[in-house]
Each structure stands twice: as C-alpha cells, then as structure tokens.
Design a protein around this motif. Structure first.
Motif, PDB file in Angstrom:
ATOM      1  N   PRO A 181      10.899  25.101  28.617  1.00  0.00           N
ATOM      2  CA  PRO A 181       9.565  25.287  29.316  1.00  0.00           C
ATOM      3  C   PRO A 181       9.546  26.561  30.093  1.00  0.00           C
ATOM      4  O   PRO A 181       8.352  27.220  30.051  1.00  0.00           O
ATOM      5  CB  PRO A 181       9.369  24.248  30.428  1.00  0.00           C
ATOM      6  N   ARG A 182      10.636  27.131  30.554  1.00  0.00           N
ATOM      7  CA  ARG A 182      10.622  28.534  31.327  1.00  0.00           C
ATOM      8  C   ARG A 182      10.240  29.822  30.247  1.00  0.00           C
ATOM      9  O   ARG A 182       9.646  30.637  30.749  1.00  0.00           O
ATOM     10  CB  ARG A 182      11.860  28.794  31.925  1.00  0.00           C
ATOM     11  N   LEU A 183      10.924  29.694  29.104  1.00  0.00           N
ATOM     12  CA  LEU A 183      10.670  30.582  28.258  1.00  0.00           C
ATOM     13  C   LEU A 183       9.003  30.449  27.609  1.00  0.00           C
ATOM     14  O   LEU A 183       8.493  31.526  27.671  1.00  0.00           O
ATOM     15  CB  LEU A 183      11.454  30.306  26.993  1.00  0.00           C
ATOM     16  N   ARG A 184       8.467  29.419  27.416  1.00  0.00           N
ATOM     17  CA  ARG A 184       7.001  29.069  27.105  1.00  0.00           C
ATOM     18  C   ARG A 184       6.278  29.534  28.385  1.00  0.00           C
ATOM     19  O   ARG A 184       5.169  30.520  28.090  1.00  0.00           O
ATOM     20  CB  ARG A 184       6.530  27.765  26.652  1.00  0.00           C
ATOM     21  N   ARG A 185       6.512  29.488  29.497  1.00  0.00           N
ATOM     22  CA  ARG A 185       5.747  29.906  30.688  1.00  0.00           C
ATOM     23  C   ARG A 185       5.815  31.465  30.833  1.00  0.00           C
ATOM     24  O   ARG A 185       4.879  32.172  31.108  1.00  0.00           O
ATOM     25  CB  ARG A 185       6.328  29.185  32.040  1.00  0.00           C
ATOM     26  N   GLU A 186       7.148  31.776  30.504  1.00  0.00           N
ATOM     27  CA  GLU A 186       7.460  33.461  30.504  1.00  0.00           C
ATOM     28  C   GLU A 186       6.578  33.975  29.706  1.00  0.00           C
ATOM     29  O   GLU A 186       5.810  35.058  29.905  1.00  0.00           O
ATOM     30  CB  GLU A 186       8.840  33.650  30.710  1.00  0.00           C
ATOM     31  N   ARG A 187       6.484  33.426  28.558  1.00  0.00           N
ATOM     32  CA  ARG A 187       5.660  34.153  27.353  1.00  0.00           C
ATOM     33  C   ARG A 187       4.306  34.354  27.859  1.00  0.00           C
ATOM     34  O   ARG A 187       3.580  35.319  27.790  1.00  0.00           O
ATOM     35  CB  ARG A 187       5.824  33.300  26.170  1.00  0.00           C
ATOM     36  N   VAL A 188       3.625  33.428  28.611  1.00  0.00           N
ATOM     37  CA  VAL A 188       2.308  33.108  28.937  1.00  0.00           C
ATOM     38  C   VAL A 188       2.069  34.430  30.042  1.00  0.00           C
ATOM     39  O   VAL A 188       1.118  35.202  29.720  1.00  0.00           O
ATOM     40  CB  VAL A 188       1.809  32.107  29.485  1.00  0.00           C
ATOM     41  N   GLN A 189       3.055  34.348  30.741  1.00  0.00           N
ATOM     42  CA  GLN A 189       3.107  35.445  31.892  1.00  0.00           C
ATOM     43  C   GLN A 189       3.113  36.854  31.303  1.00  0.00           C
ATOM     44  O   GLN A 189       2.333  37.758  31.859  1.00  0.00           O
ATOM     45  CB  GLN A 189       3.987  35.308  32.841  1.00  0.00           C
ATOM     46  N   VAL A 190       3.884  37.041  30.442  1.00  0.00           N
ATOM     47  CA  VAL A 190       4.240  38.329  29.709  1.00  0.00           C
ATOM     48  C   VAL A 190       3.023  38.782  29.042  1.00  0.00           C
ATOM     49  O   VAL A 190       2.573  39.947  29.257  1.00  0.00           O
ATOM     50  CB  VAL A 190       5.451  38.287  28.884  1.00  0.00           C
ATOM     51  N   LEU A 191       2.326  38.152  28.160  1.00  0.00           N
ATOM     52  CA  LEU A 191       1.160  38.283  27.419  1.00  0.00           C
ATOM     53  C   LEU A 191       0.059  38.800  28.207  1.00  0.00           C
ATOM     54  O   LEU A 191      -0.488  39.571  28.282  1.00  0.00           O
ATOM     55  CB  LEU A 191       1.072  37.083  26.530  1.00  0.00           C
ATOM     56  N   ALA A 192      -0.098  37.977  29.764  1.00  0.00           N
ATOM     57  CA  ALA A 192      -1.197  38.051  30.483  1.00  0.00           C
ATOM     58  C   ALA A 192      -0.916  39.706  31.195  1.00  0.00           C
ATOM     59  O   ALA A 192      -1.847  40.338  31.325  1.00  0.00           O
ATOM     60  CB  ALA A 192      -1.208  37.079  31.547  1.00  0.00           C
ATOM     61  N   ALA A 193       0.354  39.731  31.705  1.00  0.00           N
ATOM     62  CA  ALA A 193       0.586  41.196  31.864  1.00  0.00           C
ATOM     63  C   ALA A 193       0.241  42.232  31.296  1.00  0.00           C
ATOM     64  O   ALA A 193       0.034  43.167  31.730  1.00  0.00           O
ATOM     65  CB  ALA A 193       1.952  40.985  32.806  1.00  0.00           C
ATOM     66  N   ALA A 194       0.697  41.802  29.775  1.00  0.00           N
ATOM     67  CA  ALA A 194       0.842  43.101  28.879  1.00  0.00           C
ATOM     68  C   ALA A 194      -0.747  43.614  28.528  1.00  0.00           C
ATOM     69  O   ALA A 194      -0.900  44.671  28.227  1.00  0.00           O
ATOM     70  CB  ALA A 194       1.316  42.338  27.587  1.00  0.00           C
ATOM     71  N   MET A 195      -1.794  42.479  28.813  1.00  0.00           N
ATOM     72  CA  MET A 195      -3.209  42.880  28.627  1.00  0.00           C
ATOM     73  C   MET A 195      -3.739  43.887  29.632  1.00  0.00           C
ATOM     74  O   MET A 195      -4.682  44.711  29.356  1.00  0.00           O
ATOM     75  CB  MET A 195      -3.970  41.733  28.801  1.00  0.00           C
ATOM     76  N   THR A 196      -3.085  43.913  30.628  1.00  0.00           N
ATOM     77  CA  THR A 196      -3.390  44.993  31.494  1.00  0.00           C
ATOM     78  C   THR A 196      -2.620  46.221  31.945  1.00  0.00           C
ATOM     79  O   THR A 196      -2.930  47.230  32.572  1.00  0.00           O
ATOM     80  CB  THR A 196      -3.827  44.419  33.114  1.00  0.00           C
ATOM     81  N   ASP A 197      -1.388  46.011  31.380  1.00  0.00           N
ATOM     82  CA  ASP A 197      -0.479  47.356  31.280  1.00  0.00           C
ATOM     83  C   ASP A 197       0.010  47.944  29.942  1.00  0.00           C
ATOM     84  O   ASP A 197       0.552  47.176  29.173  1.00  0.00           O
ATOM     85  CB  ASP A 197       0.673  46.598  32.010  1.00  0.00           C
ATOM     86  N   PRO A 198      -0.548  49.021  29.845  1.00  0.00           N
ATOM     87  CA  PRO A 198      -0.426  49.520  28.538  1.00  0.00           C
ATOM     88  C   PRO A 198       1.048  49.970  27.948  1.00  0.00           C
ATOM     89  O   PRO A 198       1.302  49.591  26.812  1.00  0.00           O
ATOM     90  CB  PRO A 198      -1.290  51.022  28.608  1.00  0.00           C
ATOM     91  N   ALA A 199       1.692  50.444  28.921  1.00  0.00           N
ATOM     92  CA  ALA A 199       3.285  50.413  28.464  1.00  0.00           C
ATOM     93  C   ALA A 199       3.841  49.079  28.366  1.00  0.00           C
ATOM     94  O   ALA A 199       4.585  48.981  27.287  1.00  0.00           O
ATOM     95  CB  ALA A 199       4.039  51.154  29.568  1.00  0.00           C
ATOM     96  N   LEU A 200       3.685  48.129  28.985  1.00  0.00           N
ATOM     97  CA  LEU A 200       4.187  46.819  28.752  1.00  0.00           C
ATOM     98  C   LEU A 200       3.719  46.381  27.334  1.00  0.00           C
ATOM     99  O   LEU A 200       4.323  45.291  26.564  1.00  0.00           O
ATOM    100  CB  LEU A 200       3.901  45.739  29.735  1.00  0.00           C
ATOM    101  N   GLY A 201       2.377  46.292  27.410  1.00  0.00           N
ATOM    102  CA  GLY A 201       1.596  45.794  26.215  1.00  0.00           C
ATOM    103  C   GLY A 201       2.317  46.443  24.833  1.00  0.00           C
ATOM    104  O   GLY A 201       2.475  45.956  23.662  1.00  0.00           O
ATOM    105  N   ALA A 202       2.582  47.632  24.938  1.00  0.00           N
ATOM    106  CA  ALA A 202       3.297  48.371  23.848  1.00  0.00           C
ATOM    107  C   ALA A 202       4.630  47.879  23.265  1.00  0.00           C
ATOM    108  O   ALA A 202       5.013  47.744  22.433  1.00  0.00           O
ATOM    109  CB  ALA A 202       3.279  49.863  24.092  1.00  0.00           C
ATOM    110  N   ALA A 203       5.384  47.513  24.452  1.00  0.00           N
ATOM    111  CA  ALA A 203       6.785  46.799  24.241  1.00  0.00           C
ATOM    112  C   ALA A 203       6.759  45.468  23.594  1.00  0.00           C
ATOM    113  O   ALA A 203       7.193  45.227  22.864  1.00  0.00           O
ATOM    114  CB  ALA A 203       7.503  47.126  25.689  1.00  0.00           C
ATOM    115  N   VAL A 204       5.512  45.086  24.143  1.00  0.00           N
ATOM    116  CA  VAL A 204       5.454  43.409  23.717  1.00  0.00           C
ATOM    117  C   VAL A 204       4.882  43.434  22.187  1.00  0.00           C
ATOM    118  O   VAL A 204       5.405  42.646  21.260  1.00  0.00           O
ATOM    119  CB  VAL A 204       4.429  42.509  24.720  1.00  0.00           C
ATOM    120  N   ARG A 205       4.181  44.465  21.967  1.00  0.00           N
ATOM    121  CA  ARG A 205       3.537  44.469  20.259  1.00  0.00           C
ATOM    122  C   ARG A 205       4.888  44.885  19.655  1.00  0.00           C
ATOM    123  O   ARG A 205       4.745  44.210  18.386  1.00  0.00           O
ATOM    124  CB  ARG A 205       2.585  45.604  20.471  1.00  0.00           C
TER     125      ARG A 205
END
Length: 221
Positions: free
Chosen positions: A105-129
């Motif tokens: 569950p932690r991995l799934r929850r973290e994925r949602v948090q990471v994707l949400a943060a990546a939408m507003t942070d260009p640098a993080l978004g690039a790493a996630v992509r």
C-alpha cells in the motif's frame, strides 16, 4: 555559478536526498524537521535551502527518488522472472512488479503523491517521465521477446500490451480507500490471468497458471 559550485550543489543535493530516503525507510517522518535532516546528513540547515525551496520540496523529491528506484528495481526483477519463465514456455505477466504493487500500500500511495507533485514541479516531472519511460520500455521489450518466442499472439501491439499491464498493476491504488467493495487481491490477479489468456498463442488451461500467487500485503508504512 562555477563548475565547482555546480558539482558541490549536485553532491550536497544527492546527500540530502539519500539522508531523507534513509529516514523515510526508518519511519522517522515525525523527526524530519530541517534541523533533524541537516544533522543526520552532517550539513547545515543552509545547505537544505541552497538545494531545495523548502523542507517539503526536499521530502517530495526524496519520495520520488525512492519510488523511482524501487519501481525500476521491481520492474527489472519482473523482467528477469518473465524471461526465465518464457524459456520454460510459461507465460507470466503477473510478475514481481504487479504483485508488489498490489501487496505494498505504501508504494501505491507514494506513486499517487509523486505523480501529483510531478505535475507542479518541472524538474520532478522530468525525472518521473524518465522512470515511466524506462518501465514501459522494459515491458515492451519483454512482450516483444514473448511474441518472438511464440508465447503471445503476433497481432497484439506490445506497446499497448505494456500500457495495459502497467495500468492494471497501478490501478489498484484507485480503490485503496474502499472498504466492503474492495476486491480481493487474489481475485484481482486471477482476473489479470483470465485477460492475459486472450493474448496467448496457446492459452493456459487455468488462468492461475499465467502468474504467481499473491503474497499477503505488507503493513502500510
């Protein structure tokens, strides 16, 4: 900024991220004040604000790094497992990656948090992509190999199949908040096995043979 400054910034940033990941893994979120992080890393609090906008920015970045590393490691393990099964003529798209996404569950929850943060942070978004592209590339290569081995039908687009399996694996996060209506993880895996049979050249007699049994979920972290 000189090249030395850039190198120092990168080194300090990496050290802070690694420190926060360690603290997250040790369940020390309650002790993640700026002073705590700096002390644990052997740095000053100023170093944190030199590399990140604020404490939240550092923690979000560390969560993303942890998610990316864990996901790619799990994906690689699944790929090796699939290829070994393919050599034995055993189709298995429900590998370690799918099972761990269901059981953690932690991995799934973290994925949602990471994707949400990546939408507003260009640098993080690039790493996630980049991470998402690596996951998809591994899936596509695996399924292409399975087609070449005569396990999967040649008329199935491996890119579409990769996207399908990936979405099945992470889609369980959407129903984590359900209670009585939440499906049993084994039933979810069995459904994947049933659907996968449609892709096989020689369908398995039992959908369960298309993958491993589910391991009981880990406790949320």
């Amino acid at each position: 900024m000189t090249s030395q400054d850039t190198q120092d910034l990168g080194s300090t940033r990496e050290k802070l991220i690694d420190t926060v990941i360690t603290m997250l893994n040790e369940n020390e979120q309650g002790r993640m004040k700026v002073q705590d992080i700096a002390k644990r890393a052997g740095l000053t609090t100023g170093a944190i604000y030199w590399c990140f906008k604020d404490r939240r920015d550092l923690i979000d970045t560390a969560r993303a790094e942890r998610y990316i590393k864990e996901t790619l490691a799990s994906m690689q393990a699944s790929r090796e497992e699939f290829e070994e099964n393919a050599r034995q003529g055993i189709p298995n798209v429900r590998g370690r990656y799918v099972v761990e996404m269901l059981g953690n569950p932690r991995l799934r929850r973290e994925r949602v948090q990471v994707l949400a943060a990546a939408m507003t942070d260009p640098a993080l978004g690039a790493a996630v992509r980049v991470a998402q592209q690596k996951i998809m590339a591994a899936l596509v290569e695996t399924f292409t190999s399975a087609q070449a081995a005569g396990i999967f039908r040649p008329d199935i687009d491996p890119v579409s199949l990769g996207a399908f399996v990936y979405s099945f694996a992470v889609g369980y996060a959407a129903i984590d908040l359900l209670d009585e209506a939440k499906p049993d993880p084994n039933a979810w895996l069995y459904l994947i096995g049933c659907v996968v049979q449609a892709f096989e050249v020689h369908p398995s007699p039992d959908a369960r043979s298309a993958g491993m049994d589910f391991v009981h979920p880990q406790s949320p972290q």
